[in-house]
Design a protein around this motif. Structure first.
Motif, PDB file in Angstrom:
ATOM      1  N   GLU A 107       0.834  -1.203   0.000  1.00  0.00           N
ATOM      2  CA  GLU A 107       0.000   0.000   0.000  1.00  0.00           C
ATOM      3  C   GLU A 107       0.869   1.253   0.000  1.00  0.00           C
ATOM      4  N   LYS A 108       1.943   1.222   0.754  1.00  0.00           N
ATOM      5  CA  LYS A 108       2.832   2.376   0.813  1.00  0.00           C
ATOM      6  C   LYS A 108       3.529   2.606  -0.527  1.00  0.00           C
ATOM      7  N   ALA A 109       3.860   1.530  -1.235  1.00  0.00           N
ATOM      8  CA  ALA A 109       4.480   1.675  -2.552  1.00  0.00           C
ATOM      9  C   ALA A 109       3.535   2.385  -3.519  1.00  0.00           C
ATOM     10  N   ILE A 110       2.269   2.031  -3.465  1.00  0.00           N
ATOM     11  CA  ILE A 110       1.273   2.691  -4.319  1.00  0.00           C
ATOM     12  C   ILE A 110       1.123   4.152  -3.906  1.00  0.00           C
ATOM     13  N   ASP A 111       1.145   4.398  -2.600  1.00  0.00           N
ATOM     14  CA  ASP A 111       1.077   5.779  -2.111  1.00  0.00           C
ATOM     15  C   ASP A 111       2.264   6.598  -2.616  1.00  0.00           C
ATOM     16  N   ARG A 112       3.438   5.971  -2.694  1.00  0.00           N
ATOM     17  CA  ARG A 112       4.625   6.676  -3.179  1.00  0.00           C
ATOM     18  C   ARG A 112       4.439   7.116  -4.637  1.00  0.00           C
ATOM     19  N   CYS A 113       3.812   6.255  -5.439  1.00  0.00           N
ATOM     20  CA  CYS A 113       3.516   6.634  -6.833  1.00  0.00           C
ATOM     21  C   CYS A 113       2.565   7.822  -6.860  1.00  0.00           C
ATOM     22  N   ARG A 114       1.550   7.758  -6.024  1.00  0.00           N
ATOM     23  CA  ARG A 114       0.575   8.848  -5.969  1.00  0.00           C
ATOM     24  C   ARG A 114       1.244  10.156  -5.552  1.00  0.00           C
ATOM     25  N   GLU A 115       2.143  10.076  -4.583  1.00  0.00           N
ATOM     26  CA  GLU A 115       2.841  11.271  -4.114  1.00  0.00           C
ATOM     27  C   GLU A 115       3.687  11.888  -5.230  1.00  0.00           C
ATOM     28  N   ALA A 116       4.372  11.039  -5.991  1.00  0.00           N
ATOM     29  CA  ALA A 116       5.177  11.544  -7.106  1.00  0.00           C
ATOM     30  C   ALA A 116       4.287  12.211  -8.151  1.00  0.00           C
ATOM     31  N   GLY A 117       3.145  11.598  -8.416  1.00  0.00           N
ATOM     32  CA  GLY A 117       2.212  12.176  -9.376  1.00  0.00           C
ATOM     33  C   GLY A 117       1.666  13.519  -8.919  1.00  0.00           C
ATOM     34  N   VAL A 118       1.383  13.632  -7.645  1.00  0.00           N
ATOM     35  CA  VAL A 118       0.879  14.896  -7.101  1.00  0.00           C
ATOM     36  C   VAL A 118       1.923  15.997  -7.261  1.00  0.00           C
ATOM     37  N   VAL A 119       3.185  15.684  -6.977  1.00  0.00           N
ATOM     38  CA  VAL A 119       4.249  16.677  -7.135  1.00  0.00           C
ATOM     39  C   VAL A 119       4.349  17.124  -8.593  1.00  0.00           C
ATOM     40  N   ALA A 120       4.339  16.164  -9.511  1.00  0.00           N
ATOM     41  CA  ALA A 120       4.430  16.495 -10.934  1.00  0.00           C
ATOM     42  C   ALA A 120       3.252  17.373 -11.370  1.00  0.00           C
ATOM     43  N   TYR A 121       2.064  17.031 -10.907  1.00  0.00           N
ATOM     44  CA  TYR A 121       0.874  17.808 -11.266  1.00  0.00           C
ATOM     45  C   TYR A 121       0.943  19.218 -10.691  1.00  0.00           C
ATOM     46  N   GLN A 122       1.426  19.342  -9.467  1.00  0.00           N
ATOM     47  CA  GLN A 122       1.540  20.664  -8.857  1.00  0.00           C
ATOM     48  C   GLN A 122       2.559  21.532  -9.585  1.00  0.00           C
ATOM     49  N   ILE A 123       3.613  20.895 -10.084  1.00  0.00           N
ATOM     50  CA  ILE A 123       4.594  21.648 -10.883  1.00  0.00           C
ATOM     51  C   ILE A 123       3.939  22.197 -12.139  1.00  0.00           C
ATOM     52  N   ALA A 124       3.125  21.360 -12.784  1.00  0.00           N
ATOM     53  CA  ALA A 124       2.424  21.822 -13.991  1.00  0.00           C
ATOM     54  C   ALA A 124       1.443  22.947 -13.650  1.00  0.00           C
ATOM     55  N   LEU A 125       0.748  22.813 -12.539  1.00  0.00           N
ATOM     56  CA  LEU A 125      -0.190  23.849 -12.119  1.00  0.00           C
ATOM     57  C   LEU A 125       0.526  25.176 -11.886  1.00  0.00           C
ATOM     58  N   LYS A 126       1.664  25.096 -11.247  1.00  0.00           N
ATOM     59  CA  LYS A 126       2.412  26.293 -10.890  1.00  0.00           C
ATOM     60  C   LYS A 126       2.994  26.999 -12.111  1.00  0.00           C
TER      61      LYS A 126
END
Length: 208
Positions: A187-206
């Protein structure tokens, strides 16, 4: 006077290094899925160690490039955050693989493969998001972020189903503890993928 294209062009190595890190993370999830699809085979940990090594090399190069480069295409803090998030994915996957190789004789009848498939798909979306970063286009990144969120929700549902085995009454206390540990790592491994995706998306938003 430098043009914006010239300035941003000087930082393109960061996108390449982040992509290397994302691909290494994805490769580790592919190796885990292959391992769990064939539980009867003696697992090899070589691919996991190789992926972690590649991830460390990419992380070290990113850190050095941040020191050496005056200009970056996106904020330094964002590069560091995404690099850190990507680094954690194969670390968690290798942790699962190491423990699975030791304890698989006590995990007979537990099918982790569907969950590992979801993890592999999630890491694949992260690769797409990192590849999309140089364009800084919001709509494609939003679509990828939505895909990742759906995969995370489905993976969570599948992992919750695995908890039924814990409370089935057929396991002793030691086996229950062991399964709980494996569920949490996956579950934590999947969460790590989600966290990376959130960072990438926030960079695009910014930056869009």
């Amino acid at each position: 006077m430098f043009s914006l294209q010239t300035i941003f062009g000087q930082g393109k190595q960061f996108y390449g290094l982040l992509n290397d890190a994302a691909v290494a993370a994805h490769d580790s999830t592919k190796a885990l899925h292959e391992m769990l699809k064939a539980p009867e085979r003696t697992p090899s940990l070589d691919l996991f160690k190789l992926a972690r090594q590649r991830e460390r090399v990419a992380a070290d190069k990113i850190s050095q490039a941040l020191v050496d480069s005056f200009i970056t295409p996106i904020e330094r803090e964002d590069i560091e955050a995404l690099g850190s998030a990507l680094y954690k994915i194969p670390k968690q996957v290798e942790r699962f693989a190491d423990r699975y190789a030791l304890a698989r004789h006590r995990l007979e009848g537990i099918d982790f493969a569907p969950r590992a498939s979801m993890l592999e798909q999630a890491a694949g979306v992260v690769v797409e998001m990192v590849k999309e970063l140089p364009q800084l286009r919001l709509e494609p990144m939003k679509a990828l972020n939505d895909r990742l969120r759906v995969l995370e929700a489905e993976a969570d549902r599948l992992i919750l189903e695995l908890h039924r085995d814990i409370y089935s009454g057929r396991l002793d206390a030691g086996e229950m503890f062991l399964l709980k540990e494996f569920f949490e790592i996956l579950e934590k491994a999947i969460d790590r993928c989600r966290e990376a995706g959130v960072v990438a998306y926030q960079i695009a938003l910014k930056n869009s």
